[in-house]
Design a protein around this motif. Structure first.
Motif, mmCIF file in Angstrom:
data_model
loop_
_atom_site.group_PDB
_atom_site.id
_atom_site.type_symbol
_atom_site.label_atom_id
_atom_site.label_comp_id
_atom_site.label_asym_id
_atom_site.label_seq_id
_atom_site.Cartn_x
_atom_site.Cartn_y
_atom_site.Cartn_z
ATOM 1 N N SER A 6 -3.501 6.504 13.250
ATOM 2 C CA SER A 6 -3.285 5.313 12.420
ATOM 3 C C SER A 6 -2.465 5.613 11.174
ATOM 4 N N ASP A 7 -2.068 6.883 11.012
ATOM 5 C CA ASP A 7 -1.339 7.286 9.805
ATOM 6 C C ASP A 7 0.161 7.389 10.080
ATOM 7 N N PRO A 8 0.992 7.003 9.093
ATOM 8 C CA PRO A 8 2.433 7.219 9.234
ATOM 9 C C PRO A 8 2.814 8.627 8.814
ATOM 10 N N MET A 9 3.942 9.109 9.301
ATOM 11 C CA MET A 9 4.487 10.394 8.884
ATOM 12 C C MET A 9 6.000 10.303 8.995
ATOM 13 N N LEU A 10 6.703 11.076 8.192
ATOM 14 C CA LEU A 10 8.156 11.113 8.224
ATOM 15 C C LEU A 10 8.640 12.503 8.579
ATOM 16 N N ALA A 11 9.761 12.555 9.303
ATOM 17 C CA ALA A 11 10.426 13.827 9.594
ATOM 18 C C ALA A 11 11.910 13.665 9.297
ATOM 19 N N LEU A 29 1.301 26.505 12.412
ATOM 20 C CA LEU A 29 -0.083 26.295 12.830
ATOM 21 C C LEU A 29 -0.415 24.818 13.035
ATOM 22 N N ASN A 30 0.178 23.967 12.208
ATOM 23 C CA ASN A 30 -0.178 22.550 12.233
ATOM 24 C C ASN A 30 0.784 21.767 13.119
ATOM 25 N N CYS A 31 0.254 21.298 14.229
ATOM 26 C CA CYS A 31 1.055 20.565 15.211
ATOM 27 C C CYS A 31 0.213 19.401 15.714
ATOM 28 N N VAL A 32 0.674 18.161 15.478
ATOM 29 C CA VAL A 32 -0.119 16.976 15.824
ATOM 30 C C VAL A 32 0.664 16.063 16.750
ATOM 31 N N ALA A 33 -0.047 15.329 17.588
ATOM 32 C CA ALA A 33 0.578 14.359 18.485
ATOM 33 C C ALA A 33 1.089 13.174 17.674
ATOM 34 N N ALA A 34 2.282 12.703 18.010
ATOM 35 C CA ALA A 34 2.894 11.605 17.263
ATOM 36 C C ALA A 34 3.726 10.741 18.199
ATOM 37 N N THR A 35 4.010 9.534 17.734
ATOM 38 C CA THR A 35 4.875 8.608 18.458
ATOM 39 C C THR A 35 5.958 8.120 17.513
ATOM 40 N N VAL A 36 7.203 8.097 17.977
ATOM 41 C CA VAL A 36 8.310 7.633 17.148
ATOM 42 C C VAL A 36 8.204 6.120 16.953
ATOM 43 N N VAL A 37 8.279 5.685 15.706
ATOM 44 C CA VAL A 37 8.266 4.254 15.380
ATOM 45 C C VAL A 37 9.689 3.749 15.199
ATOM 46 N N ASP A 38 10.466 4.413 14.342
ATOM 47 C CA ASP A 38 11.875 4.071 14.165
ATOM 48 C C ASP A 38 12.584 5.228 13.494
ATOM 49 N N PRO A 44 0.837 -1.208 0.000
ATOM 50 C CA PRO A 44 0.000 0.000 0.000
ATOM 51 C C PRO A 44 0.866 1.251 0.000
ATOM 52 N N LEU A 45 0.382 2.302 -0.648
ATOM 53 C CA LEU A 45 1.176 3.496 -0.904
ATOM 54 C C LEU A 45 1.935 3.983 0.327
ATOM 55 N N ASN A 46 1.242 4.262 1.417
ATOM 56 C CA ASN A 46 1.907 4.863 2.571
ATOM 57 C C ASN A 46 2.828 3.907 3.306
ATOM 58 N N SER A 47 2.531 2.606 3.254
ATOM 59 C CA SER A 47 3.419 1.667 3.930
ATOM 60 C C SER A 47 4.784 1.625 3.248
ATOM 61 N N VAL A 48 4.813 1.879 1.939
ATOM 62 C CA VAL A 48 6.086 1.933 1.214
ATOM 63 C C VAL A 48 6.726 3.314 1.350
ATOM 64 N N LEU A 49 5.922 4.373 1.171
ATOM 65 C CA LEU A 49 6.462 5.731 1.249
ATOM 66 C C LEU A 49 7.090 6.018 2.612
ATOM 67 N N SER A 50 6.574 5.407 3.669
ATOM 68 C CA SER A 50 7.031 5.745 5.012
ATOM 69 C C SER A 50 8.190 4.880 5.508
ATOM 70 N N ARG A 51 8.698 3.999 4.674
ATOM 71 C CA ARG A 51 9.819 3.159 5.114
ATOM 72 C C ARG A 51 11.116 3.967 5.194
ATOM 73 N N THR A 52 11.754 3.920 6.344
ATOM 74 C CA THR A 52 12.985 4.690 6.532
ATOM 75 C C THR A 52 14.167 4.083 5.793
ATOM 76 N N ASP A 53 14.081 2.811 5.412
ATOM 77 C CA ASP A 53 15.201 2.184 4.714
ATOM 78 C C ASP A 53 15.186 2.464 3.216
ATOM 79 N N LEU A 54 14.191 3.223 2.742
ATOM 80 C CA LEU A 54 14.092 3.526 1.317
ATOM 81 C C LEU A 54 14.319 5.004 1.026
ATOM 82 N N SER A 55 14.903 5.728 1.976
ATOM 83 C CA SER A 55 15.054 7.173 1.811
ATOM 84 C C SER A 55 15.877 7.537 0.584
#
Length: 357
Positions: free
Chosen positions: A323-328, A296-305, A217-228
């Protein structure tokens, strides 16, 4: 339409080898993404039967088109598919209507109405024109219409926007999104543009040197840190949001399962679904909400890896925002200063939101 598309190809061509084993959803848009020479078009041509691969296998929702182990190979004209190339390939001596009717005559089963497809692709007013009188974007829309009028069970698109300038790309993308919403057939879309993939795809296949690096699925691939390294500065995720409210200060509030984001006022009515792209480079991290900030946009998040990037001294942090992934993308120094580690609760500050609509 449900089920899946199965494809296995192995092909040696001098210094290039294609070796893929795919199981793609039998609905929505599956994008084959990779740099030039990664095998995207070769894979698509093999799916279409334009290229025969030893030991190849292709099945569409249980219907086998190729099984070399059993000596089965359906030629392209016997496969219920439509195909759109970079070059529209329209017949110059025929009108738009004539080109579309050519596709209709090739339909093995009952075709959809020509008028309906023309309306869907915004070309109803062009039916009497010849291809030479059309813009590049209009020609591509006619080519898509012709392919759809063959009543295909799958639509294959080989970088259909690659030959267009930015203005024409922006002209045609909304019509491709219409197809995404309206079509009941799977689409396999080849592209090397991260923006196109983010805007259109549901499922993403990453190809490199003829092999599948990732598929899902799109986001599961886009959010992988090993594919940067694959996405470089374009690393980021896609959020599916809906318009919650148009506020008095010319901002629109968008909601998604992980929270709320604000963007400049949008024309869409409340309830409209909008797809947004959040680049990793536009996300910063804080341990506590910043009360004195222009962000303005600030959301609660948890570090996955987290993992290092190709840029020395930088890290890519994968977050869970509901339930959504995000990258920083942050510096290693910042990661150490903040004590970034899996399981850490913090705030993700989104500096920029790209609306993909």
């Amino acid at each position: 339409m449900s089920g899946q598309i199965e494809a296995r190809f192995r092909l040696d061509r001098g210094d290039f080898r294609l070796d893929v084993d795919l199981a793609l959803p039998g609905h929505g848009v599956s994008a084959l993404f990779g740099h030039s020479g990664s095998g995207k078009t070769t894979c698509l041509r093999a799916l279409a039967g334009l290229l025969r691969t030893p030991g190849g296998y292709v099945a569409l929702n249980g219907e086998i088109w190729q099984d070399e182990g059993c000596g089965l190979f359906l030629p392209t004209h016997r496969r219920a598919l439509g195909m759109v190339f970079q070059d529209a390939g329209l017949f110059p001596h025929l009108s738009v209507r004539g080109n579309m009717e050519f596709g209709q005559r090739r339909a093995a089963t009952g075709s959809v109405a020509l008028g309906d497809i023309a309306e869907l692709l915004g070309i109803a007013h062009l039916l009497d024109r010849r291809p030479a009188q059309l813009s590049g974007g209009e020609r591509q829309r006619v080519a898509i219409a012709r392919a759809l009028l063959t009543a295909p069970r799958v639509l294959l698109m080989d970088e259909p926007l690659a030959a267009l300038d930015l203005k024409r790309k922006l002209e045609i993308l909304p019509y491709l999104e219409n197809l995404h919403r309206e079509l009941d057939i799977p689409v396999i879309y080849v592209s090397h543009s991260p923006d196109e993939v983010a805007r259109l795809a549901d499922h993403l296949v990453l190809l490199d040197a003829g092999r599948v690096v990732a598929s899902g699925p799109l986001n599961s691939v886009l959010s992988r840190t090993d594919l940067s390294a694959v996405f470089a500065d374009d690393a980021g995720v896609v959020l599916e949001t809906h318009v919650a409210e148009h506020e008095a200060d010319d901002l629109t509030r968008l909601e998604f399962p992980g929270g709320t984001i604000y963007v400049s006022r949008r024309p869409e009515p409340v309830g409209t679904r909008l797809r947004c792209r959040i680049h990793a480079r536009d996300v910063s991290l804080a341990l506590v909400p910043a009360s004195q900030s222009s962000i303005l946009n600030c959301v609660a998040a948890t570090v996955v890896d987290l993992a290092p990037t190709e840029t020395p001294g930088h890290m890519l942090v994968r977050l869970a925002v509901g339930s959504d992934p995000m990258l920083a993308r942050i510096t290693r120094r910042s990661a150490e200063k903040l004590g970034i580690r899996p399981g850490l609760a913090l705030r993700a500050q989104i500096k920029s939101v790209a609306l993909l609509a």
